[in-house]
Every structure is written in structure tokens, then in C-alpha cells.
Scaffold this active site. Structure first.
Site, short mmCIF file in Angstrom:
data_model
loop_
_atom_site.label_atom_id
_atom_site.label_comp_id
_atom_site.label_asym_id
_atom_site.label_seq_id
_atom_site.Cartn_x
_atom_site.Cartn_y
_atom_site.Cartn_z
N LEU A 106 -53.34 14.16 39.35
CA LEU A 106 -52.73 14.30 40.67
C LEU A 106 -52.43 12.88 41.17
O LEU A 106 -53.31 12.01 41.11
CB LEU A 106 -53.69 14.99 41.64
CG LEU A 106 -53.10 15.20 43.03
CD1 LEU A 106 -52.08 16.34 43.01
CD2 LEU A 106 -54.18 15.47 44.05
N LYS B 95 -50.64 20.07 43.27
CA LYS B 95 -51.90 20.28 44.01
C LYS B 95 -52.08 21.78 44.21
O LYS B 95 -51.89 22.33 45.31
CB LYS B 95 -51.90 19.50 45.34
CG LYS B 95 -53.31 19.21 45.83
CD LYS B 95 -53.34 18.06 46.80
CE LYS B 95 -54.68 17.93 47.51
NZ LYS B 95 -55.84 17.66 46.68
N TYR C 99 -52.06 23.30 48.19
CA TYR C 99 -52.80 22.89 49.39
C TYR C 99 -52.73 21.38 49.60
O TYR C 99 -52.29 20.64 48.71
CB TYR C 99 -54.27 23.33 49.30
CG TYR C 99 -55.12 22.50 48.35
CD1 TYR C 99 -54.99 22.62 46.98
CD2 TYR C 99 -56.04 21.56 48.84
CE1 TYR C 99 -55.77 21.86 46.11
CE2 TYR C 99 -56.82 20.81 47.97
CZ TYR C 99 -56.68 20.96 46.61
OH TYR C 99 -57.44 20.19 45.75
N GLU D 161 -58.87 11.57 35.22
CA GLU D 161 -59.22 11.38 36.64
C GLU D 161 -60.53 12.12 36.94
O GLU D 161 -61.08 12.80 36.07
CB GLU D 161 -58.10 11.91 37.55
CG GLU D 161 -57.86 13.40 37.42
CD GLU D 161 -56.79 13.94 38.37
OE1 GLU D 161 -56.50 13.31 39.39
OE2 GLU D 161 -56.28 15.04 38.09
N1 PDD Z 1 -58.88 16.15 46.25
N2 PDD Z 1 -57.28 14.12 41.86
C1 PDD Z 1 -57.76 15.35 42.13
C2 PDD Z 1 -57.97 16.30 41.02
C3 PDD Z 1 -58.04 15.70 43.47
O1 PDD Z 1 -58.49 16.93 43.76
C4 PDD Z 1 -57.84 14.74 44.51
C5 PDD Z 1 -58.11 15.05 45.94
C6 PDD Z 1 -57.34 13.47 44.16
C7 PDD Z 1 -57.08 12.42 45.19
O2 PDD Z 1 -55.98 12.75 45.99
P1 PDD Z 1 -55.83 12.24 47.49
O3 PDD Z 1 -56.04 10.77 47.46
O4 PDD Z 1 -54.44 12.59 47.85
O5 PDD Z 1 -56.87 12.94 48.30
C8 PDD Z 1 -57.07 13.21 42.83
C9 PDD Z 1 -58.99 16.63 47.60
C10 PDD Z 1 -59.46 15.63 48.58
C11 PDD Z 1 -59.75 17.94 47.62
O6 PDD Z 1 -59.44 18.78 46.79
O7 PDD Z 1 -60.63 18.13 48.46
#
Ligand code: PDD
Length: 288
Positions: A204, A148, A34, A180
Site C-alpha cells: 500500500l 486499500k 476504506y 511491508e
Molecule cells: N493501515 N500498509 C498497510 C498494509 C496498511 O494497512 C497501512 C495503514 C499502511 C500505511 O498507510 P498510511 O500511512 O496511509 O496509514 C501501509 C491503517 C492505518 C489501518 O488499516 O488501520
């Protein structure tokens, strides 16, 4: 009430008419990927980066996305237009498709399922200004956190524990090494340098993380992709987390340890301002 349009397997339908098959592998196994894409002022932020990561995640999971990049882009734009999305997100997921339940992959002819919808989401302005609290927890996730994937059980358990204790985020660690957040990347400031876990299989590689790195580099702010320990986190000058919906979010307390002065630090605040500048530039938005 306005009728919200969603995209489901080649069709634009009313949300209430969008039904998922019980043997969709996303539903049964979390077998899919996703993206969450931010929209400011009716304009998509970092679209290319999100699209690139979507196709990369698909490749790593051996899923064939049955749409060209330009088709996916037009789905995103049509949903935004039909739903009059101004400030929010576009959620998009691709699962391995519908087939009789079995662990191994279905025949190649089975097309992947694509679902997309929009949602109004305001910027978390108060929290960005005041900072949030976090808790620490052991990272119990699998070893391909670079994908992801829809399967977020480890992340959900961590976030739930954080939320139930009144925290905004759970910052995870494998042994001594901080990885993270449960839905964000984690950063510390140590001796004036911003540190974050390298983009390996254990995190991620967030799009927000990449924008932050670019902004830091462009503005002469020392930024190093290097692991740091739980002790270094707890004694950091500043901590922040970052994601598409949280942007640059200061963390002012971890468990019962106050970080710095217990308020957002100067480097975090500078990055927030630079990030807001980037949104303004890219999305022609009037933001404070
Ligand atoms: N989550 N690490 C994890 C485990 C995450 O789920 C996310 C983002 C990030 C940051 O990624 P980005 O900057 O590309 O949003 C890091 C999204 C927002 C979610 O699952 O809702």
C-alpha cells in the site's frame, strides 16, 4: 455519556442506531475499500491525499462512490465537530452496497454504502520514543496490496501472530524480499540511506510513507524506493515502520535480532522530529 454520531448511508445517526444490512457486500465479502484519516488538535492531517487514495481504490475496484469529494469532506468535518474530536481518527469505508448474495457485481443501480465514524486515538508517544519489536513472516496476501481493500485477512493473520508473541508489528516478505508491515510500511537505513519497497502492487502506498519521502527529500536525507532483502533488514543500521496511527515508529528488535544499538537510531529520530514539525505546521498544534 456523550452520544456518538456516525454516518451511515446518507444519514447521521447515533452509533447504537447504525445497523448494517446482512447482505451488505462489505459484510459478506469484504467487498469494499476504506481510509483511516488522522486528526490532530481538531484539524485533519493530509486530507487531500487520503481522499485521492479513496477514489483511486474505488476506481481500481470498479466501485462508484455515490458522493462528490466535497460532500465526503463535509461528512468528515461534521462528524469531527459533532463528536468533539480533538486527537484521533476518522474511519471511512465504502462497500459495493446491498444485494442478494452472488459473487458477481450487482446491477449498476445498487448504490455503494458509505460508513464513517470517529475515534479518539492518542499519539503512541512512549513507543515512538523507546521503539517497538517486530517479527518476520511470509507475505501471504493477494497481489493487489496497492488497493486499500476491506479484505484484510492476510494482514490480520500476520498481526495476530505478532501480537500473540508480544510484538507490535509483523514485517512481511515475499521470499527474500521485504514488502511491508501488516498495517504499516517498512523502511531500513543502510549505509546512511533510507530504503523502502517501491510503490508497486505488492504494497500500500502509505500516506505517511509519502510524507516521509517528502521530508527526507527536503532535508537532504538520502531516500531510495528500492526493494531490500530479509538479510539486509536484519543487518540494517536502523529500521522503522510508518502509518497514519503509528507515525514514524522505530523497530529496535526483529524476532531475536537486535537492530543497531537496540534503541531508536539517529535517522529515525530525525524523521520523527521532522514529522512532528509537519503536524505542528499543518494542524497548528502544540506538540512536543
Ligand atoms: N493501515 N500498509 C498497510 C498494509 C496498511 O494497512 C497501512 C495503514 C499502511 C500505511 O498507510 P498510511 O500511512 O496511509 O496509514 C501501509 C491503517 C492505518 C489501518 O488499516 O488501520
Amino acid at each position: 455519556m456523550c452520544v456518538e454520531t456516525v454516518f451511515l448511508n446518507g444519514e447521521y445517526v447515533k452509533r447504537s442506531d447504525a445497523k448494517v444490512d446482512i447482505e451488505d457486500r462489505g459484510y459478506q465479502f469484504g467487498d469494499g475499500i476504506y481510509e483511516v484519516i488522522r486528526v490532530y488538535n481538531g484539524e485533519v492531517f493530509t486530507m487531500d491525499e487520503h481522499m485521492e487514495r479513496l477514489y483511486q481504490s474505488a476506481e481500481k475496484m470498479k466501485i462508484t462512490i455515490p458522493y462528490e469529494l466535497k460532500e465526503i469532506s463535509s461528512i468528515v468535518f461534521k462528524l469531527m465537530k459533532d463528536n468533539h474530536l480533538k486527537d484521533g481518527i476518522v474511519y471511512m469505508q465504502v462497500s459495493r452496497g446491498i444485494s442478494q448474495r452472488q459473487h458477481h457485481f450487482p446491477a449498476e443501480e445498487v448504490p455503494a454504502s458509505l460508513v464513517a465514524y470517529t475515534k479518539e486515538v492518542p499519539r503512541p508517544e512512549k513507543q515512538m520514543k523507546e521503539g517497538v519489536t517486530a517479527m518476520l513472516c511470509e507475505d501471504i496476501r493477494w497481489l493487489r496490496c496497492d488497493i486499500k481493500s476491506l479484505n484484510l485477512l492476510g494482514n490480520l493473520l500476520a498481526k495476530e501472530e505478532a501480537a500473540s508473541r508480544g510484538h507490535f508489528e509483523a514485517i512481511q516478505h515475499r521470499g527474500e524480499t521485504v514488502t511491508e508491515g501488516s498495517s504499516s510500511n517498512a523502511f531500513i537505513v543502510k549505509d546512511g540511506t533510507i530504503l523502502t519497497h517501491p510503490a508497486t502492487n505488492l504494497i500500500l502506498n502509505g500516506i505517511t510513507r509519502r510524507v516521509i519521502k517528502e521530508l527526507a527529500d527536503q532535508n537532504g536525507m538520502p531516500f531510495v524506493e528500492k526493494t531490500f532483502t530479509v538479510d539486509e533488514l536484519l543487518s540494517a543500521e536502523e529500521i522503522f515502520i510508518a502509518s497514519t496511527t503509528s507515525e514514524v515508529m522505530p523497530v529496535v528488535k526483529v524476532d531475536d535480532v537486535t537492530i543497531g544499538q537496540g534503541v531508536p537510531g539517529p535517522i529515525t529520530s530525525k524523521l520523527q522530529a521532522l514529522f512532528t514539525g509537519r503536524i505542528k505546521e499543518d494542524c497548528k498544534v502544540q506538540v512536543v
